[in-house]
Write an enzyme that holds these catalytic residues in place. Structure first.
Site: not given
Length: 172
Positions: A64-66
């Site tokens: 999700v951060c990516d």
């Protein structure tokens, strides 16, 4: 001792504790010192006169951060030169730099809160149990007033990209 906020966020359904104040829209943006490299740091004043969209991610090397960082990188050019997008995590600066190179991310500035978690503490997103920053979005106007806040209640969920981008565009 930082203010503890229990029961406002979870990681895969398990409660986590956020440290720091519960900031509100209209509050002055707290100053911060974040690392661009192991030795170079920046603060809020380095972005004076610009609209700041601050995308906070727990760790750049997770799905999700990516995706969150790539999405804001894609949108950055459409926001113009008066908007800066900052992605904040506790990842070490060289890990952030490596990830940016591999991902082709070049329009978002990645900044590290690894030294003392001062950003997480000042913005109320430091996770006590993990010493990571909770997924959140802050939009700060050119006069350093907070105009939009989204602190996710579940760490593994995506933020509302469209609302955050709309909040930034409204300040241009």
């Amino acid at each position: 001792m930082a203010q503890q906020r229990k029961g406002v966020a979870t990681l895969k359904g398990n409660p986590i504790t956020l440290l720091g104040p519960e900031l509100q829209v209209g509050d002055p943006a707290p100053d911060f010192v974040l690392n661009k490299s192991l030795v170079d740091s920046v603060s809020l004043k380095d972005y004076a006169g610009k609209v700041k969209l601050i995308s906070v991610v727990p760790s750049i090397d997770t799905g999700v951060c990516d995706a969150q960082t790539r999405r804001f990188n894609e949108e950055a050019s459409s926001l113009g030169e008066n908007v800066v997008i900052l992605t904040v995590s506790v990842d070490l600066p060289f890990a952030q730099s490596r990830w940016c190179g591999a991902a082709g991310v070049d329009k978002v500035t990645l900044l590290s809160d690894y030294k003392d978690n001062s950003f997480g503490s000042a913005y109320g997103v430091l996770i006590e149990e993990l010493k990571l920053d909770m997924r959140a979005i802050f939009v700060i106007d050119a006069d350093d007033t907070i105009r939009y806040i989204e602190i996710l209640s579940e760490m593994t969920e995506h933020p509302n990209y469209d609302e955050a981008l709309q909040a930034a565009r409204a300040l241009i």
